[in-house]
Design an enzyme around this catalytic site. Structure first.
Site, mmCIF file in Angstrom:
data_model
loop_
_atom_site.group_PDB
_atom_site.id
_atom_site.type_symbol
_atom_site.label_atom_id
_atom_site.label_comp_id
_atom_site.label_asym_id
_atom_site.label_seq_id
_atom_site.Cartn_x
_atom_site.Cartn_y
_atom_site.Cartn_z
ATOM 1 N N GLU A 325 0.794 -1.239 0.000
ATOM 2 C CA GLU A 325 0.000 0.000 0.000
ATOM 3 C C GLU A 325 0.825 1.287 0.000
ATOM 4 O O GLU A 325 0.544 2.206 0.766
ATOM 5 C CB GLU A 325 -0.946 0.013 1.209
ATOM 6 C CG GLU A 325 -1.856 -1.191 1.268
ATOM 7 C CD GLU A 325 -2.847 -1.135 2.437
ATOM 8 O OE1 GLU A 325 -2.687 -0.272 3.315
ATOM 9 O OE2 GLU A 325 -3.779 -1.953 2.448
ATOM 10 N N GLU A 431 -6.011 -10.728 -1.096
ATOM 11 C CA GLU A 431 -6.901 -10.472 0.049
ATOM 12 C C GLU A 431 -8.361 -10.363 -0.376
ATOM 13 O O GLU A 431 -9.104 -9.500 0.104
ATOM 14 C CB GLU A 431 -6.465 -9.186 0.758
ATOM 15 C CG GLU A 431 -4.992 -9.170 1.139
ATOM 16 C CD GLU A 431 -4.540 -7.908 1.864
ATOM 17 O OE1 GLU A 431 -5.394 -7.127 2.315
ATOM 18 O OE2 GLU A 431 -3.316 -7.723 1.979
#
Ligand code: XIL
Length: 504
Positions: A325, A431
């Protein structure tokens, strides 16, 4: 489908069983008795104090001079299991005294303490204390009874009880296994947390479905970095790092024994990283470290981790998210973080360079991010990935795919997968979960459709796609539990989304 659901049996049993052997034992746990002596209770941290069994079969402690001078006993508690604790105490010397049940637990040779149950005992009155304790990731547990405001009083106790709470056990049932359904395409996996990893029956069920697992939290810096240990090491060398593995060991042990692969998540992240990592001598009151020190610390951190894993669990961890991220949703470029501030624009590239240096041969290195289907963000991720490819230390890109039935569209997702596939990099979905507003049939049907549509897209990229992983198994254990994002309901029944993956 009904038939399949009824075939899905749930058995309720006590996970701990009779594991806590002792005086009055049934398969619910432990109860003190003292009919034949002190029952393995001993005087712990006691100075000159001593314990004895009274005629009324209570355990008496006399001669204390500190609150923690206390009778204690080892209990083989199981990490992850919740226990109910209770005891009755009596004292004759103070108008009132405050008592506690506490635990001294040990991990990696370090003892630490928690207070678990409390009660004020008036002079001469039997007083009950009760509380619950969810056993943490420790390898030794001593339960003891102490005071907090009456260091010198004698006291006695009776009916010390420890009970493991009932837990559901899921039986591997007669449903297709996703890892088999997709065996010609990619590995199929899930995230697993510490709590789940200590529940053998749950893990057996997971392993029946999934052949790769990611620790949901337990390989993040806030789990692996040993701040106190690092502080001590930093006295000599401020680039030294101490690491600890206690919360991920149950998963690694299970994976190693059962031939499950593990994906490491994550070496660098702006979240779940102790601030101390960025400060001189690991003390947040001190100034930030320099670029050189941070990179040297990271080098040591990665080396310590890779060396340990290679020694204890060779071949188990097959890939890593090196950086997670890094791209900002608003600006579409590197987000503000301590990593960015201290190291500068090239911190992601340096992290990959260091990870490559220490990663065992064949362990694959990924950059991982979310909202890849949103164009502004996607452009930033793409630019970063291109830069990393130019340096040659990245193996692949990981799409988190935390989605909702309303957003983004399947077309947007498809376009983003295609764009990254065209780079030639390996890919993984790291995810996957899809939220819905409620648990109605309509919502679950829409959710199933979206899971199915996404899988049809991913299947087309099977040559590059290494693994597809959901971020958890059952809705009730999801990080977004209130929005029912996963494949199984709170009782481990397969949802329509599961069947949509079986036959997209
Ligand atoms: C989540 C975990 O599932 C939670 O238990 C934790 O409280 C917060 O982090 N993107 C990621 C994951 O890369 O590490 C996050 O996991 C979910 C979003």
């Amino acid at each position: 489908m009904r038939k399949r659901l009824t075939a899905w049996l749930l058995a309720v049993l006590l996970i701990m069983g009779g594991a806590i052997g002792c005086a009055q034992e049934d398969n619910m746990g432990y109860r003190s008795d003292f009919s034949a002596g002190t029952d393995e209770w001993y005087a712990r941290s006691m100075g000159d104090a001593s314990i004895s069994v009274t005629e009324e079969k209570t355990l008496l402690t006399v001669g204390r001079t500190d609150n923690w001078h206390s009778p204690g006993r080892d209990f083989p508690l199981q990490p992850g299991v919740t226990y109910e604790l209770s005891v009755e105490v009596r004292q004759e010397q103070a108008d009132e005294a405050r008592f506690m049940i506490s635990v001294a637990h040990t991990a990696g040779g370090t003892e630490s303490y928690e207070n678990l149950a409390f009660g004020n005992a008036k002079k001469g009155e039997w007083t009950a204390l009760s509380g619950t304790y969810q056993a943490g990731p420790y390898d030794r547990f001593v339960l003891y009874v102490e005071t907090s405001n009456a260091p010198e009083i004698d006291f006695e106790f009776r009916n010390f009880e420890v009970k493991g709470q009932m837990q559901k056990q899921v039986e591997a049932a007669d449903i297709p296994a996703l890892k088999d359904v997709y065996k010609d395409y990619f590995d199929f996996g899930t995230a697993v947390t510490f709590m789940e990893s200590t529940n053998k029956s749950l893990m057996d069920f997971y392993a029946s479905q999934f052949n790769i697992m990611t620790p949901g939290n337990e390989m993040k810096p806030d789990s692996l970095l040993d701040v106190t240990g690092s502080m001590i090491k930093s006295i000599k060398d401020d680039t030294a790092v101490a690491v600890k593995f206690n919360s991920v060991i149950p998963l690694l042990d299970y994976a190693q024994k059962n031939g499950v692969k593990v994906h490491g998540h994550t070496l660098v992240w702006h979240n779940q990283t102790p601030d101390a990592f960025f400060h001189e001598h690991y003390n947040t009151a001190n100034p930030l470290v320099t670029r050189e020190v941070l990179l040297a610390r990271f080098d040591n951190y990665v080396r310590e981790i890779m060396t340990y894993l290679e020694k204890k669990y060779p071949g188990v961890v097959v890939s890593w998210d090196v950086v997670n991220e890094a791209i900002d949703d608003q600006t579409g470029w590197l987000r503000e973080s301590k990593w960015y501030t201290i190291v500068g624009e090239d911190y992601v590239a340096r992290a990959f360079e260091i990870a490559r240096k220490h990663a065992p041969e064949g362990v694959l290195l990924f950059y991982n991010d979310y909202n890849t289907a949103i164009l502004g963000k996607q452009n930033g991720i793409y630019k970063l990935v291109e830069q990393l490819m130019a340096e040659g230390n990245i193996d692949g890109y990981g799409f988190q795919m935390h989605h909702d039935i309303k957003f983004p569209s399947v077309q947007q997702i498809e376009a983003s997968v295609k764009r990254f596939a065209d780079t030639g990099l390996l890919l993984r979905v790291s995810e996957l979960d899809i939220t819905v507003p409620d648990d109605s049939e309509v919502s679950f049907a829409r959710q199933a459709k979206m899971y199915g549509d996404i899988m049809k897209i991913l299947a087309q990229y099977k040559d590059q796609m290494l693994a597809v992983q959901v971020w958890g198994v059952s809705d009730n254990l999801s990080w977004r539990a209130s929005q029912y994002p996963l494949l199984f309901d709170g009782e481990s029944n397969p949802k329509p989304a599961f069947w949509a993956l079986v036959e997209p």
